[in-house]
Design a protein around this motif. Sequence first.
Motif, PDB file in Angstrom:
ATOM      1  N   PHE A 281       0.814  -1.208   0.000  1.00 20.47           N
ATOM      2  CA  PHE A 281       0.000   0.000   0.000  1.00 20.47           C
ATOM      3  C   PHE A 281       0.852   1.264   0.000  1.00 20.47           C
ATOM      4  CE2 PHE A 281      -3.021  -3.204   1.369  1.00 20.47           C
ATOM      5  CZ  PHE A 281      -4.097  -2.890   0.565  1.00 20.47           C
ATOM      6  N   GLU A 282       2.070   1.139   0.515  1.00 27.03           N
ATOM      7  CA  GLU A 282       2.951   2.311   0.498  1.00 27.03           C
ATOM      8  C   GLU A 282       3.265   2.734  -0.933  1.00 27.03           C
ATOM      9  OE1 GLU A 282       6.298   1.364   2.950  1.00 27.03           O
ATOM     10  OE2 GLU A 282       5.063   1.241   4.758  1.00 27.03           O
ATOM     11  N   LYS A 283       3.472   1.762  -1.824  1.00 29.85           N
ATOM     12  CA  LYS A 283       3.732   2.076  -3.219  1.00 29.85           C
ATOM     13  C   LYS A 283       2.504   2.739  -3.849  1.00 29.85           C
ATOM     14  CE  LYS A 283       5.379   0.181  -7.545  1.00 29.85           C
ATOM     15  NZ  LYS A 283       5.861  -0.998  -8.259  1.00 29.85           N
ATOM     16  N   ALA A 284       1.323   2.259  -3.495  1.00 35.71           N
ATOM     17  CA  ALA A 284       0.090   2.857  -4.020  1.00 35.71           C
ATOM     18  C   ALA A 284      -0.017   4.313  -3.591  1.00 35.71           C
ATOM     19  CB  ALA A 284      -1.126   2.068  -3.539  1.00 35.71           C
ATOM     20  N   VAL A 285       0.311   4.599  -2.346  1.00 33.84           N
ATOM     21  CA  VAL A 285       0.261   5.985  -1.853  1.00 33.84           C
ATOM     22  C   VAL A 285       1.192   6.867  -2.678  1.00 33.84           C
ATOM     23  CG1 VAL A 285       0.840   7.478   0.109  1.00 33.84           C
ATOM     24  CG2 VAL A 285      -0.508   5.398   0.472  1.00 33.84           C
ATOM     25  N   LYS A 286       2.407   6.372  -2.955  1.00 29.95           N
ATOM     26  CA  LYS A 286       3.350   7.164  -3.752  1.00 29.95           C
ATOM     27  C   LYS A 286       2.804   7.433  -5.156  1.00 29.95           C
ATOM     28  CE  LYS A 286       7.472   5.638  -1.303  1.00 29.95           C
ATOM     29  NZ  LYS A 286       8.713   4.872  -1.356  1.00 29.95           N
ATOM     30  N   VAL A 287       2.260   6.392  -5.785  1.00 28.08           N
ATOM     31  CA  VAL A 287       1.719   6.550  -7.137  1.00 28.08           C
ATOM     32  C   VAL A 287       0.534   7.514  -7.138  1.00 28.08           C
ATOM     33  CG1 VAL A 287       0.518   5.324  -9.004  1.00 28.08           C
ATOM     34  CG2 VAL A 287       2.555   4.323  -7.951  1.00 28.08           C
ATOM     35  N   LEU A 288      -0.351   7.372  -6.164  1.00 29.73           N
ATOM     36  CA  LEU A 288      -1.533   8.242  -6.100  1.00 29.73           C
ATOM     37  C   LEU A 288      -1.146   9.693  -5.827  1.00 29.73           C
ATOM     38  CD1 LEU A 288      -3.807   5.756  -4.183  1.00 29.73           C
ATOM     39  CD2 LEU A 288      -4.177   6.572  -6.524  1.00 29.73           C
ATOM     40  N   ASN A 289      -0.170   9.895  -4.961  1.00 30.46           N
ATOM     41  CA  ASN A 289       0.288  11.260  -4.694  1.00 30.46           C
ATOM     42  C   ASN A 289       0.936  11.867  -5.943  1.00 30.46           C
ATOM     43  OD1 ASN A 289      -0.596  11.761  -2.058  1.00 30.46           O
ATOM     44  ND2 ASN A 289       1.107  10.587  -1.213  1.00 30.46           N
TER      45      ASN A 289
ATOM     46  N   ALA B  89      -8.219   9.219  -7.089  1.00 29.17           N
ATOM     47  CA  ALA B  89      -6.976   9.195  -6.323  1.00 29.17           C
ATOM     48  C   ALA B  89      -7.237   9.409  -4.837  1.00 29.17           C
ATOM     49  CB  ALA B  89      -6.008  10.252  -6.854  1.00 29.17           C
ATOM     50  N   GLU B  90      -8.068  10.383  -4.500  1.00 26.62           N
ATOM     51  CA  GLU B  90      -8.367  10.654  -3.085  1.00 26.62           C
ATOM     52  C   GLU B  90      -9.093   9.473  -2.434  1.00 26.62           C
ATOM     53  OE1 GLU B  90      -6.973  12.868  -1.457  1.00 26.62           O
ATOM     54  OE2 GLU B  90      -6.743  14.680  -2.659  1.00 26.62           O
TER      55      GLU B  90
ATOM     56  N   LEU C 238      -8.419   4.600   1.211  1.00 28.22           N
ATOM     57  CA  LEU C 238      -8.352   3.160   1.429  1.00 28.22           C
ATOM     58  C   LEU C 238      -6.927   2.712   1.761  1.00 28.22           C
ATOM     59  CD1 LEU C 238     -10.084   0.610   1.403  1.00 28.22           C
ATOM     60  CD2 LEU C 238      -9.578   0.405  -1.030  1.00 28.22           C
ATOM     61  N   ALA C 239      -5.950   3.185   1.002  1.00 28.36           N
ATOM     62  CA  ALA C 239      -4.560   2.785   1.228  1.00 28.36           C
ATOM     63  C   ALA C 239      -4.075   3.219   2.610  1.00 28.36           C
ATOM     64  CB  ALA C 239      -3.664   3.370   0.138  1.00 28.36           C
ATOM     65  N   HIS C 240      -4.376   4.456   2.980  1.00 33.05           N
ATOM     66  CA  HIS C 240      -3.938   4.932   4.306  1.00 33.05           C
ATOM     67  C   HIS C 240      -4.654   4.178   5.430  1.00 33.05           C
ATOM     68  CE1 HIS C 240      -1.044   8.017   3.402  1.00 33.05           C
ATOM     69  NE2 HIS C 240      -1.851   8.559   2.501  1.00 33.05           N
ATOM     70  N   THR C 241      -5.874   3.756   5.190  1.00 31.73           N
ATOM     71  CA  THR C 241      -6.571   2.942   6.193  1.00 31.73           C
ATOM     72  C   THR C 241      -5.820   1.640   6.418  1.00 31.73           C
ATOM     73  OG1 THR C 241      -8.705   3.925   5.625  1.00 31.73           O
ATOM     74  CG2 THR C 241      -8.754   1.817   6.785  1.00 31.73           C
TER      75      THR C 241
END
Length: 109
Positions: free
Chosen positions: A1-9, A24-25, A30-33
């Motif tokens: 999920f950390e990679k997803a956060v980077k991609v979404l940001n 994205a938001e 979901l990823a941060h949860t």
Amino acid sequence: FEKAVKVLNRTLDNHPTADETLAAEANLCLAHTYLANYETAMDACNRALALRPVHWQSLVNRGNLYAMNGEAKAAIGDYRAAIKSGGDAPTISRLIVRTEKAIAQAAVE
């Protein structure tokens, strides 16, 4: 999920369309949860809902965050709004029942 956060940001940094920003938001929520970054997750859900107040996925995600934080009434409110917004009623109804049971259990304890 950390990679997803980077991609979404990164997506958000590249001036996305309104629909891309919403997606994205919602996915950041979901990823941060999953990463247990609950405050950051709530902020992302709220930003998604500011863009589209009837985004049922974000309402469910925020409801889950409320439920995890012991805010059962707020969770149920979001779950009901999600159903009204076109979300999967049987699945979301189960979340409502589960949350209502948690309220009843807390009242007994």
